[in-house]
Structure formats: structure tokens, C-alpha cells
Design a protein around this motif. Structure first.
Motif, short mmCIF file in Angstrom:
data_model
loop_
_atom_site.label_atom_id
_atom_site.label_comp_id
_atom_site.label_asym_id
_atom_site.label_seq_id
_atom_site.Cartn_x
_atom_site.Cartn_y
_atom_site.Cartn_z
N LEU C 89 29.22 57.87 -23.90
CA LEU C 89 29.80 57.29 -25.11
C LEU C 89 30.64 56.07 -24.75
CD1 LEU C 89 30.17 57.52 -28.14
CD2 LEU C 89 32.21 58.88 -27.73
N ALA C 90 31.37 56.15 -23.65
CA ALA C 90 32.21 55.02 -23.24
C ALA C 90 31.36 53.78 -23.03
CB ALA C 90 32.98 55.37 -21.97
N VAL C 91 30.25 53.96 -22.28
CA VAL C 91 29.37 52.82 -22.02
C VAL C 91 28.79 52.29 -23.33
CG1 VAL C 91 27.21 52.11 -20.96
CG2 VAL C 91 28.84 53.50 -19.67
N ASN C 92 28.37 53.21 -24.20
CA ASN C 92 27.79 52.77 -25.47
C ASN C 92 28.80 51.97 -26.29
OD1 ASN C 92 25.33 53.80 -24.91
ND2 ASN C 92 25.68 55.75 -25.99
N MET C 93 30.04 52.45 -26.31
CA MET C 93 31.07 51.75 -27.07
C MET C 93 31.28 50.33 -26.52
SD MET C 93 32.28 53.08 -29.66
CE MET C 93 32.01 54.58 -30.56
N ILE C 94 31.25 50.22 -25.19
CA ILE C 94 31.42 48.89 -24.60
C ILE C 94 30.25 48.00 -24.97
CG2 ILE C 94 31.68 47.60 -22.46
CD1 ILE C 94 32.98 50.03 -21.24
N ILE C 95 29.04 48.60 -24.95
CA ILE C 95 27.86 47.79 -25.30
C ILE C 95 27.98 47.30 -26.74
CG2 ILE C 95 25.37 47.90 -25.70
CD1 ILE C 95 25.21 49.71 -23.22
N ILE C 96 28.41 48.19 -27.64
CA ILE C 96 28.60 47.75 -29.04
C ILE C 96 29.61 46.60 -29.09
CG2 ILE C 96 29.42 48.44 -31.32
CD1 ILE C 96 28.45 51.24 -30.72
N THR C 97 30.70 46.74 -28.32
CA THR C 97 31.71 45.69 -28.30
C THR C 97 31.11 44.36 -27.86
OG1 THR C 97 33.25 47.40 -27.59
CG2 THR C 97 34.03 45.13 -27.47
N ILE C 98 30.29 44.42 -26.80
CA ILE C 98 29.69 43.18 -26.29
C ILE C 98 28.76 42.58 -27.33
CG2 ILE C 98 28.16 42.23 -24.53
CD1 ILE C 98 29.34 44.29 -22.60
N VAL C 99 27.96 43.45 -27.99
CA VAL C 99 27.05 42.94 -29.02
C VAL C 99 27.85 42.23 -30.11
CG1 VAL C 99 25.45 43.62 -30.84
CG2 VAL C 99 25.24 44.61 -28.55
N LEU C 150 36.49 30.53 -25.29
CA LEU C 150 36.50 30.68 -23.83
C LEU C 150 37.03 32.06 -23.44
CD1 LEU C 150 36.08 29.10 -21.15
CD2 LEU C 150 38.52 28.60 -21.22
N HIS C 151 38.06 32.50 -24.16
CA HIS C 151 38.62 33.82 -23.87
C HIS C 151 37.64 34.93 -24.25
CE1 HIS C 151 42.33 31.63 -23.24
NE2 HIS C 151 42.83 32.71 -22.70
N VAL C 152 36.89 34.72 -25.34
CA VAL C 152 35.88 35.71 -25.71
C VAL C 152 34.87 35.84 -24.57
CG1 VAL C 152 34.01 36.23 -27.32
CG2 VAL C 152 36.16 35.34 -28.18
N LEU C 153 34.44 34.69 -24.03
CA LEU C 153 33.45 34.73 -22.95
C LEU C 153 34.01 35.49 -21.74
CD1 LEU C 153 31.91 31.14 -23.07
CD2 LEU C 153 30.88 33.30 -23.80
N ILE C 154 35.26 35.18 -21.37
CA ILE C 154 35.87 35.89 -20.23
C ILE C 154 35.91 37.40 -20.52
CG2 ILE C 154 37.96 36.18 -18.86
CD1 ILE C 154 38.56 33.20 -19.47
N GLY C 155 36.26 37.74 -21.78
CA GLY C 155 36.30 39.15 -22.17
C GLY C 155 34.95 39.81 -22.02
N ILE C 156 33.89 39.09 -22.42
CA ILE C 156 32.54 39.67 -22.29
C ILE C 156 32.25 39.97 -20.81
CG2 ILE C 156 30.08 39.16 -22.51
CD1 ILE C 156 30.74 37.59 -25.04
N VAL C 157 32.57 39.01 -19.94
CA VAL C 157 32.32 39.22 -18.50
C VAL C 157 33.07 40.46 -18.02
CG1 VAL C 157 32.67 38.25 -16.21
CG2 VAL C 157 31.88 36.78 -18.06
#
Lengths: 94, 542, 204
Positions: C89-99, C150-157
Motif C-alpha cells: 500500500l505504501a508503494v501504491n500510495m507513492i505511485i499515486i502521488t507521483i502520477v 522545479l521543486h515539484v520535479l525534485i519531489g518526484i525524484v
């Protein structure tokens, strides 16, 4: 090392906070339709401040942190507010 | 008391030998020394540039360089001295080396981050130097980068701006590291008010570094955007406001002055009790006044702008607060003097430097009040009076505190002792040279000699000649001091663990300190600076 | 590294968290400088700022606000999930966040390219012919949203790194400092947007 167990926030609390944030967003959008004139900035910023407070307290976990962090976060916002005030002592009274 | 079971940090061989062993080391002591060597290197460059300026001004008219070169020289002198030397200065050198030891920790909280900030610092410093040689010529804006000129100058201002930005980032990371270290790694029993005063001053400094530096970061980015993207925040032609730049610039750069001077105050606070063999007078007052200086110092930036046409009330407030911020500094001075009063004073070189620190710092401080008062500021603004004032604060204050600190901790750092005789001689030459160099600038400043001019009217020549002679004497003093320290670093007599009979934790461990400082983390029972029963105090666990 | 190895490996989530907060403070002041500039010019050119904010598409702004708020919740939930040992679930939540973050960036891309189509970008003749206050408004708009993006991009990484670390077992229910701090960073991105949104899109 830490005295207390880490607090685990429930999923439902996060969901509730999100609902509150979305409601506040709706309010701030609707409020622009009513023209408050000079007050509109103040109103929009007040709503934004409430939203930011919600993010800080629940999402960023400040509610369950020790008092040092809470005081510091409050202090940082206060410091910035003071910087604004001092800059505007110049710009408003020139 | 002294154990030798662990290798000391200078001899330790890890995965890499020699130079690589230093460049990859996350040991706070090695990083502190790497900062010191870098700072010394850049200091020699910038001091020579300063000497060149003094030679230029030995006679009116062009002497050895033209006006444009002079503009470049004072700009790079300022950038190196401010951003590369005094802002990291004491905090990065002595802070890195002694903060963990004095609070009874094995290292800082984030050792790898600490090494990273050294590399960022070196990268920024190299960019700053490179800006002199590539692109459209050496930047000629002064270290203050005032717009609109910095947005228009055809010289390589961009690179210098980026360098300052990068150096700021390094400064932030060091500050962050120190705050966390002080919060999390104090030895058991060391409550906040049992912490020595040098860490207290570093704590106040670190907060300024964290909370003020980002403002200069974004400001420099805005100037870069102005130069590259035509976003005219500061360009009046586009509706921008050059005064806004000055506000933003000084919101950082005034607190930065306290980044320089607070650790200096912390160092001399350590020296006075040791050489008076007496507890520091007014421990609480000194600790709290550091925080007070940091806080009030954040709100005095406008006193750099009194003549720019900012509002009457704004000038009123900033002038008022400037006088207020002098109070905690004065409290410290009274405490240092009271610490010496009635003590068994041992006038060794560190104490001599510390006392001259008080003398020079007070001249700098009082002339600061002259500049902080609205009426006199109009007369003295942008004259050499200002130059003399901040050299008394930065060189006379921070510089002499650095010399005091290096003479104080030299035996601990290298495990050897320098020549006392040479140290006294060097001090005498430095002190005379310093005052000859800068004091005449007060006088001709009041008479109307503007700063940053490469030429002057004949009536100012006497002052300039005295000042230039002082510059040569000062450099001679520096040569003697550096020789003394560098030569005796390896060749001096072996120093004992506690040659000055100090009582803070760094004197309870061997010289040079072992790799992880403490065999066993000490448990603190007493207040710091307890001299009478020092044998029992803060045992190292053996 | 070669020295004090034992010490560097020492895991202290509290230290990391304080360190992260201090870093966030610096980020707040970085944007704070821009907010200060905004405040000064808004005060000087109220009418132009009013007009400029009117020109921006409030719908896109609102949509992006909602996207970021939801992503803030999902990243918070991923921390709860990892604490409850629910790695999947943790990984899935992160994936949703990235999407959601990518949706935000896509939106931003359309918004900016729409401006560029009308030749409205810093330094363009169209922009230079606007009234002074509007030049500044758009300058601030591009600088603030640009820096934020730029901060969003860093956050995605950062979030992608977390996925790998969770999968490889380096981040788990007893050692999730990295995820917690990445979450804090992500919330900061959200927090800044909460201020940007009314100031740039709504206050008219």
C-alpha cells in the motif's frame, strides 16, 4: 533513543483533513465571485493560512511533534511576518 | 586522564592514504582543518589584493593600476573576504573542530553532509575566483552587487552571483548541521545551561545562517533572472524598484555580519576564563545575549539605506534598533572584563589577542553607533569612515578573534607548541600595523574621502600614506605569525593535553585528539568553567 | 567513509527530522523573498495585478490545487501504511502521488505553452508593451511557478528513490526516516502552492 513510540495517524483522519482542505479551496474560489474590494486579499490570504495550518498540523505531523519544532515553525512564520512589516514601514509611509 | 589507546586524528590511516585520506574524511576535525587551510589560502590572495589597493592609493592619480582594474580589485577583495573567508570563518573552522568536542560528542550530527558542505564551499570559492578571468572581465560592482549597475555591467557579474549563491548554500548546510548537533548530541547531563559559551554562540550563528541566507539566495537568483531573462524586478524602466534589491540584500547581509562576529565573541569568551583561572562572569547573560544579538540583528538592515530615501519612520525604527542591538554586545564586553577582574591573569598570546579584540571591537562598535545615528550617517555614508568601521569590526573583531583562537587551540589541534616569543612579536607588529592602516581612514572619511575611489584630492594624501605604510606593517606581522604557526606545527615542542589549565571538555582529552574524541562519552555534572575542583570535573571515563 | 564509520551509520530519525525541518525553513524563506517582492509590487500596482490575475486561468489553477492537495494526502497515507508494515500500500500510495505530480506538471506545461503561444514570456515584445505592473506580475508569475515546478520535479525524484528503497527493503516500518522526510518535502511543495494559488490566480 526516543522516549515515546511514534504516533501512527489513521487513514481516515488524513481523508477528513483532505475534505476540509477541498471545502476551503471551494470557499476561496467562490469568494472571488463576490467582490470584497480591498478586503479580497485579506480574505483570500486568511483562507490560505487556515489551509496551510491544516497541512502543517496534520499532514506534516506537527500535532504529534515535540514543542521545540512547533515553536520553531510558528517562530519562522512570525519572523517572516515581521520582515514584511518592517519592509512596509518603508513602503507605506514613504 | 590522558589515554593513548586510540590513534590521533592526524595520524589515522583509513581506506585512503595521504591527501585522499583527508579529502574523503568525514571526521569533523579534519574537515575543520580543511576549511582552515582553504580559508588561509584565500586570505593570502585577498590580503595581497588589499595591499595592491593601498599601494595604488599611496599617491593621488594613477599609481599602479587604472580605475577599472581598481574596481575589479576591490570587488574581488570584498567577495573573497566576505563570502569565502569571514562568513564561514570561525564557525566552519573552530566550530567544526571544537563544537562536537566541547559538547561531548564524537562528531557532528550529519558527518557526510559536513563534508559535502566543504566541497560546495570549495566549488563556490573556485567559481568566485574564476569570475575574474572568464567572460567580460572582472566584476566591478563591489561585493554588494547593487542594481541597476549589477544588472547592466558588461563584466562577468553572473559568475560572481552564482558563486555567492553556492557559498550561501554551503553556509546553510553548516548551520543546519550545527543546530541539529547541539540539539541531539550533547553529552548526558549537559543541559542547555551547562553548555560552554562557544557552542552557544555557534547556536545563535547557525540560526541566522539558516534563516537569513535563503533571502540572499533568492535575491541573487532574481538579479540573474534580470540579466538573462529580462524579468525586471529591480529595473526602473520595467517598473521595478532598485531599493527593493537593497532591502532584500541587507535582510541577509546585515545578519551576516553577526554570522561573522558571534563565533568570534564565542572564542574570546572561552579564552578569558582560562587565562584568568576564574569562572566566566555572567554565564547566563552571555548565552542569552548571543540569542538577543541574533534576533535583533535580523531587524536592523535598513541602517545601510538611510541616505536612499526610505521613509522617515523606517529610518527611525532601524536607527532605534541599531542602538538596541549594541546593548547585548556591550553586556558581553562588561562580562569579559569582569571575568578578568580579580583573576590570576596569565598574559599568554591568546589572551593578548583576546584583549586587543575587545579594544578594536569597541572602536568598531562605537563608530558603528556614529553610523547608526541618522544625522551623522548622512555625513559619513559611503566614505572611508565606513571602510574603517567595518574593518575594525571584521578584521579587528573577527580577525583578531581568529588569531586568538588559533593561538589558544593550536596545541590541541597539532599537539605541538608554537614559539611564544614570535607570537608576542607578531602580535605587536599586527596591532601597530592594523591601527596605522585603518585609523587614518576614520579621519579622512569624516573629512569627506569617499570609499571605492581609486583617486583622491591632494588634501587626503597624508592619511592615505600613513594607511599604506600601516598596510605593509600589517602584512609583515601576518608573515611572522604564519611562519610561527606553520613552522612550529611540526617542529614545536610537544604540548601537553592541557597546557593552559582549561576546564572545558576539549582540554580533558589528549592532544591531538583521538579519532573519535572520547573513549567513552563523558557525563557532565557541573556548570562549565568550574575551576576549583577541576580534577574531578567531567571525567573522560577512565 | 574512512573515519568514524560506526558513527555515520548511527540512525537517529529525530535528528534527520529536525534537519529536514530546518531545510524546509530555508525553502520557506527562499520563497518568502519572492512573496516579499510580490507584496511590494502588488501594493504599488494594485490595478495591474488585478488585471493580470484576471488573465490567468482560474480553472487550471483550481484544478492543480486540488491535484496537489490530494497528492499531499496520499503521501501522508503512505507513511501510515509503512508504519503498519503494509509495504504494498505504501508503494501504491507513492505511485499515486507521483502520477498526481505528473498531472500537475502536465497542466503547468499546457498553461505555460498557452502563454508562449501568445508570445507572452519574459523579454518578449508583447510582454514589454504591457503596463509596468503587468510586466512585473507576469515576471513574478513565471519566476514563482517556475521555481515551484522545479521543486515539484525534485519531489518526484525523491519519491521515486523511496519506491526503490522500499522495494529493496532499506526503508521499512522501523526505518522510514527517508520516506517521512520526503513526505515533509512534498507537503512543503503543497504548502507553497496554497499561497501561490490565491495570490496569482484568485486575488482580483
Amino acid at each position: 533513543m526516543d522516549k515515546k513510540e511514534k504516533h501512527i495517524t489513521s487513514y481516515s483522519l488524513f481523508a477528513k483533513v483532505l475534505v476540509a482542505l477541498l471545502i476551503l479551496t471551494t470557499i476561496s474560489v467562490l469568494i472571488t465571485e463576490i467582490h470584497f474590494g480591498a478586503l479580497s486579499v485579506a480574505v483570500a490570504l486568511s483562507v490560505a493560512c487556515v489551509k496551510v495550518a491544516l497541512v502543517l498540523v496534520y499532514f506534516m505531523h506537527l500535532k504529534w511533534e515535540n514543542s521545540f519544532l512547533r515553536i520553531m515553525v510558528a517562530g519562522v512564520f512570525l519572523l517572516f511576518a515581521l520582515v514584511l512589516v518592517f519592509t512596509f514601514i518603508d513602503y507605506l509611509l514613504r | 586522564m590522558v589515554n593513548t589507546s586510540q590513534e590521533n586524528y592526524l595520524e589515522y590511516r583509513g581506506r585512503f592514504k595521504g591527501l585522499m585520506g583527508w579529502l574523503t574524511s568525514t571526521d569533523h576535525k579534519r574537515i575543520g582543518l580543511m576549511y582552515m587551510y582553504a580559508i588561509m589560502f584565500f586570505f593570502i590572495i585577498a590580503a595581497l589584493l588589499g595591499l595592491l589597493m593601498r599601494i595604488e592609493k599611496i599617491a593621488p592619480g594613477q599609481t599602479i593600476m587604472d580605475a577599472q582594474t581598481y574596481n575589479g580589485v576591490f570587488t574581488i577583495h570584498g567577495i573573497i573576504m566576505i563570502f569565502i573567508i569571514v562568513i564561514p570563518g570561525l564557525a566552519a573552522v573552530f566550530g567544526n573542530f571544537f563544537l562536537p568536542i566541547m559538547i561531548g560528542a564524537k562528531d557532528v550530527a550529519f558527518p557526510k553532509l559536513n563534508l559535502l558542505s566543504w566541497y560546495i564551499y570549495i566549488a563556490g570559492a573556485i567559481m568566485g575566483i574564476l569570475s575574474q578571468f572568464i567572460g567580460g572581465g572582472a566584476p566591478d560592482t563591489g561585493w554588494t552587487f547593487y542594481v541597476p549597475y549589477s544588472a547592466e555591467s558588461g563584466t562577468n557579474v553572473m559568475f560572481a552571483l552564482l558563486a555567492a549563491f553556492v557559498l550561501g548554500f554551503s553556509s546553510i548546510l553548516t548551520g543546519l548541521n550545527f543546530i541539529v548537533t547541539i540539539h541531539r548530541l550533547r553529552a548526558p547531563g549537559m543541559t542547555w545551561f551547562k553548555m560552554p559559551l562557544f557552542p552557544w554562540s555557534l547556536y545563535a550563528t547557525a540560526w541566522i545562517q539558516v534563516l537569513a541566507t535563503p533571502i540572499i539566495g533568492i535575491t541573487l537568483l532574481m538579479v540573474i533572472a534580470e540579466r538573462t531573462l529580462n524579468i525586471g524586478f529591480f529595473d526602473p524602466a520595467l517598473g521595478g524598484d532598485p531599493l527593493l534589491f537593497q532591502h532584500l540584500f541587507w535582510i541577509y547581509s546585515h545578519p551576516a555580519v553577526y554570522v561573522m562576529i558571534l563565533p568570534a565573541m564565542g572564542v574570546v569568551t572561552e579564552i578569558f576564563p582560562t587565562f584568568s583561572q576564574k569562572p566566566v562572569f555572567g554565564y547566563g547573560a552571555i548565552a542569552i545575549s548571543s540569542l538577543a544579538i541574533a534576533l535583533v540583528g535580523y531587524f536592523v538592515w535598513g541602517h545601510h539605506m538611510f541616505t536612499t530615501g526610505i521613509s522617515y519612520w523606517s529610518r527611525w525604527f532601524f536607527s532605534f534598533l541599531t542602538f538596541i542591538v549594541a546593548v547585548p554586545s556591550a553586556i558581553k564586553v562588561f562580562n569579559w572584563i569582569s571575568t578578568m577582574y580579580g583573576g590570576s591573569i596569565d598574559l599568554k598570546p591568546p589572551l593578548l589577542y583576546a584583549i586587543s579584540f575587545i579594544f578594536l571591537f569597541m572602536i568598531g562598535g562605537f563608530t558603528g553607533l556614529t553610523l547608526g545615528a541618522l544625522a551623522t550617517n548622512v555625513q559619513t555614508h559611503d566614505t572611508t569612515f565606513v571602510v574603517a568601521h567595518f574593518h575594525y569590526i571584521i578584521f579587528g573583531g573577527m580577525g583578531f578573534a581568529f588569531f586568538a583562537g588559533i593561538h589558544y587551540w593550536f596545541p590541541k589541534i597539532y599537539g605541538r607548541m608554537y614559539s611564544n616569543r614570535l607570537a608576542y612579536i607578531a602580535w605587536g607588529i599586527l596591532f601597530v600595523g592594523f591601527n596605522l592602516l585603518y585609523f587614518p581612514l576614520f579621519v579622512i572619511g569624516i573629512q569627506g574621502m569617499p570609499r571605492r575611489y581609486f583617486d583622491y584630492l591632494p588634501q587626503f594624501q597624508t592619511g592615505h600614506v600613513i594607511s599604506s605604510i600601516g598596510a605593509f606593517i600589517l602584512v609583515a606581522g601576518l608573515v611572522v605569525m604564519f611562519y610561527n604557526l606553520i613552522y612550529y606545527r611540526r617542529k614545536g615542542e610537544i604540548a601537553s593535553a592541557n597546557p593552559w589549565k582549561g576546564v572545558t571538555l576539549e582540554w580533558q582529552i589528549p592532544s591531538p585528539p583521538p579519532l573519535e574524541n572520547f573513549e567513552e562519552i563523558p557525563v557532565i555534572k557541573d556548570k562549565p568553567y568550574t575551576f576549583d575542583n577541576k580534577e574531578e570535573k567531567a571525567s573522560t571515563g577512565n | 567513509m574512512n573515519t568514524s564509520t560506526a558513527h555515520t551509520d548511527h540512525y537517529d530519525p529525530e535528528s534527520s527530522k529536525i534537519g529536514m525541518w530546518l531545510f524546509l525553513f530555508t525553502e520557506m524563506f527562499l520563497f518568502g523573498g519572492l512573496f516579499l517582492v510580490y507584496a511590494v509590487f502588488r501594493n504599488k500596482y494594485s490595478a495591474d495585478f488585478h488585471h493580470g490575475a484576471h488573465e490567468l486561468n482560474a480553472f487550471i489553477g483550481t484544478f492543480n490545487t486540488v491535484v496537489l492537495l490530494i497528492s499531499s494526502m496520499t503521501v501522508a497515507m503512505s507513511i501510515t501504511a509503512i508504519q503498519k508494515k503494509n509495504r504494498k500500500l505504501a508503494v501504491n500510495m507513492i505511485i499515486i502521488t507521483i502520477v498526481l505530480a505528473l498531472v500537475f506538471m502536465l497542466n503547468k506545461y499546457f498553461e505555460w505553452s498557452y502563454k508562449f503561444e501568445y508570445k507572452l514570456y519574459p523579454g518578449s515584445p508583447v510582454m514589454m508593451n504591457l503596463p509596468q505592473g503587468e510586466i512585473l506580475f507576469y515576471g513574478l508569475y513565471f519566476m514563482m511557478t517556475g521555481l515551484h515546478a522545479l521543486h515539484v520535479l525534485i519531489g518526484i525524484v525523491l519519491l521515486v528513490v523511496n519506491i526503490f528503497k522500499i522495494r529493496s527493503g532499506k526503508v521499512h516500518h522501523e526505518r522510514f526516516s527517508l520516506l517521512e522526510n520526503s513526505g515533509l518535502y512534498w507537503h512543503l511543495v503543497d504548502l507553497i502552492w496554497i499561497f501561490l494559488f490565491p495570490l496569482l490566480y484568485l486575488v482580483t
